[in-house]
Design a protein around this motif. Sequence first.
Motif, PDB file in Angstrom:
ATOM      1  N   GLY A   9      15.043  59.298   9.491  1.00 29.56           N
ATOM      2  CA  GLY A   9      15.425  60.472   8.760  1.00 29.56           C
ATOM      3  C   GLY A   9      15.081  59.908   7.374  1.00 29.56           C
ATOM      4  O   GLY A   9      16.183  60.032   5.910  1.00 29.56           O
ATOM      5  N   GLN A  10      15.587  57.930   7.434  1.00 28.04           N
ATOM      6  CA  GLN A  10      15.680  58.039   6.198  1.00 28.04           C
ATOM      7  C   GLN A  10      13.905  58.114   5.402  1.00 28.04           C
ATOM      8  O   GLN A  10      13.026  57.267   5.838  1.00 28.04           O
ATOM      9  N   LYS A  11      13.947  57.351   4.205  1.00 23.14           N
ATOM     10  CA  LYS A  11      12.796  56.816   3.324  1.00 23.14           C
ATOM     11  C   LYS A  11      11.771  55.707   4.031  1.00 23.14           C
ATOM     12  O   LYS A  11      12.521  55.011   4.607  1.00 23.14           O
ATOM     13  N   GLY A  12      10.434  56.025   3.850  1.00 24.71           N
ATOM     14  CA  GLY A  12       9.706  55.118   4.202  1.00 24.71           C
ATOM     15  C   GLY A  12       8.356  54.485   3.478  1.00 24.71           C
ATOM     16  O   GLY A  12       8.469  55.215   2.323  1.00 24.71           O
ATOM     17  N   ILE A  13       7.670  54.001   4.232  1.00 25.70           N
ATOM     18  CA  ILE A  13       6.657  53.979   3.245  1.00 25.70           C
ATOM     19  C   ILE A  13       5.913  53.900   4.185  1.00 25.70           C
ATOM     20  O   ILE A  13       5.148  53.940   5.341  1.00 25.70           O
ATOM     21  N   LEU A  14       4.484  54.666   3.324  1.00 30.13           N
ATOM     22  CA  LEU A  14       2.919  55.295   3.517  1.00 30.13           C
ATOM     23  C   LEU A  14       1.797  54.680   3.273  1.00 30.13           C
ATOM     24  O   LEU A  14       2.072  55.291   2.158  1.00 30.13           O
ATOM     25  N   CYS A  15       0.441  54.774   3.697  1.00 27.63           N
ATOM     26  CA  CYS A  15      -0.311  53.851   3.265  1.00 27.63           C
ATOM     27  C   CYS A  15      -1.371  55.032   4.242  1.00 27.63           C
ATOM     28  O   CYS A  15      -1.702  55.138   5.418  1.00 27.63           O
ATOM     29  N   LEU A  16      -2.430  55.201   3.200  1.00 32.42           N
ATOM     30  CA  LEU A  16      -2.839  56.414   3.463  1.00 32.42           C
ATOM     31  C   LEU A  16      -3.878  55.937   2.336  1.00 32.42           C
ATOM     32  O   LEU A  16      -4.717  55.924   1.283  1.00 32.42           O
ATOM     33  N   ALA A  17      -5.512  56.206   3.248  1.00 32.37           N
ATOM     34  CA  ALA A  17      -6.896  55.687   2.891  1.00 32.37           C
ATOM     35  C   ALA A  17      -8.023  56.542   3.609  1.00 32.37           C
ATOM     36  O   ALA A  17      -7.729  56.767   4.909  1.00 32.37           O
ATOM     37  N   HIS A  18      -8.989  56.377   2.816  1.00 34.05           N
ATOM     38  CA  HIS A  18     -10.472  57.460   3.670  1.00 34.05           C
ATOM     39  C   HIS A  18     -10.504  55.977   4.270  1.00 34.05           C
ATOM     40  O   HIS A  18     -11.392  54.940   3.267  1.00 34.05           O
ATOM     41  N   LEU A  19     -12.009  56.434   5.116  1.00 35.61           N
ATOM     42  CA  LEU A  19     -12.802  55.360   5.666  1.00 35.61           C
ATOM     43  C   LEU A  19     -13.950  55.208   5.591  1.00 35.61           C
ATOM     44  O   LEU A  19     -14.766  55.124   5.705  1.00 35.61           O
ATOM     45  N   ASP A  20     -14.613  56.629   5.181  1.00 34.29           N
ATOM     46  CA  ASP A  20     -15.562  57.098   5.084  1.00 34.29           C
ATOM     47  C   ASP A  20     -16.346  56.570   3.472  1.00 34.29           C
ATOM     48  O   ASP A  20     -15.517  55.759   2.456  1.00 34.29           O
ATOM     49  N   THR A  21     -17.586  56.234   3.144  1.00 39.19           N
ATOM     50  CA  THR A  21     -18.403  55.742   2.469  1.00 39.19           C
ATOM     51  C   THR A  21     -19.510  56.485   2.132  1.00 39.19           C
ATOM     52  O   THR A  21     -20.013  56.963   3.712  1.00 39.19           O
ATOM     53  N   VAL A  22     -19.862  56.838   0.897  1.00 42.07           N
ATOM     54  CA  VAL A  22     -20.965  57.957   1.068  1.00 42.07           C
ATOM     55  C   VAL A  22     -22.222  57.697   0.068  1.00 42.07           C
ATOM     56  O   VAL A  22     -21.013  56.964  -1.713  1.00 42.07           O
ATOM     57  N   HIS A  23     -23.017  57.561   0.012  1.00 43.75           N
ATOM     58  CA  HIS A  23     -24.624  57.575  -0.843  1.00 43.75           C
ATOM     59  C   HIS A  23     -24.706  58.078  -1.087  1.00 43.75           C
ATOM     60  O   HIS A  23     -25.350  58.702   0.072  1.00 43.75           O
ATOM     61  N   PRO A  24     -25.748  57.991  -1.956  1.00 37.75           N
ATOM     62  CA  PRO A  24     -27.530  58.548  -1.228  1.00 37.75           C
ATOM     63  C   PRO A  24     -28.536  58.975  -0.584  1.00 37.75           C
ATOM     64  O   PRO A  24     -28.243  57.440  -0.049  1.00 37.75           O
ATOM     65  N   VAL A  25     -29.564  59.865   0.040  1.00 42.89           N
ATOM     66  CA  VAL A  25     -30.181  59.542   0.873  1.00 42.89           C
ATOM     67  C   VAL A  25     -30.819  58.138   0.487  1.00 42.89           C
ATOM     68  O   VAL A  25     -31.682  58.425  -0.515  1.00 42.89           O
ATOM     69  N   GLY A  26     -31.137  57.440   1.387  1.00 46.24           N
ATOM     70  CA  GLY A  26     -32.390  56.533   0.577  1.00 46.24           C
ATOM     71  C   GLY A  26     -31.805  54.866   0.389  1.00 46.24           C
ATOM     72  O   GLY A  26     -32.063  53.869  -0.043  1.00 46.24           O
ATOM     73  N   MET A  27     -30.229  54.982   0.545  1.00 43.36           N
ATOM     74  CA  MET A  27     -29.934  54.032  -0.585  1.00 43.36           C
ATOM     75  C   MET A  27     -30.029  52.748   0.931  1.00 43.36           C
ATOM     76  O   MET A  27     -29.993  51.515   0.562  1.00 43.36           O
ATOM     77  N   LEU A  28     -29.423  52.847   2.236  1.00 45.57           N
ATOM     78  CA  LEU A  28     -29.942  51.547   3.052  1.00 45.57           C
ATOM     79  C   LEU A  28     -31.015  50.552   2.970  1.00 45.57           C
ATOM     80  O   LEU A  28     -31.139  49.850   3.440  1.00 45.57           O
ATOM     81  N   ALA A  29     -32.356  52.359   2.769  1.00 44.38           N
ATOM     82  CA  ALA A  29     -33.455  51.263   2.771  1.00 44.38           C
ATOM     83  C   ALA A  29     -33.852  50.625   1.346  1.00 44.38           C
ATOM     84  O   ALA A  29     -34.218  49.900   1.189  1.00 44.38           O
ATOM     85  N   ARG A  30     -33.009  50.843  -0.048  1.00 48.25           N
ATOM     86  CA  ARG A  30     -33.243  50.315  -1.431  1.00 48.25           C
ATOM     87  C   ARG A  30     -32.268  48.761  -0.853  1.00 48.25           C
ATOM     88  O   ARG A  30     -32.658  47.738  -1.136  1.00 48.25           O
TER      89      ARG A  30
END
Length: 72
Positions: A9-30
């Motif tokens: 019931g007390q206030k707490g700490i929340l760590c929130l983040a996304h884990l996805d990464t978005v890059h243009p098509v073909g980035m891994l080839a370059r």
Amino acid sequence: MRAPWGEPGQKGILCLAHLDTVHPVGMLARNPIRRVDGRAFGPGINDMKAGGHAALAAFRALVEAGRTTPCR
């Protein structure tokens, strides 16, 4: 992982983040993901995944040191 301090019931700490990464098509080839001398390079290597890891490491260090934090 849960903190060993605080009361329900007390206030707490929340760590929130996304884990996805978005890059243009073909980035891994370059710019392919690669390791050189123990270091990683490529798209998404140092983004929210690194931030999530840093937050977890900080939280773990507090817990292992037996430290508490004020939640305001």
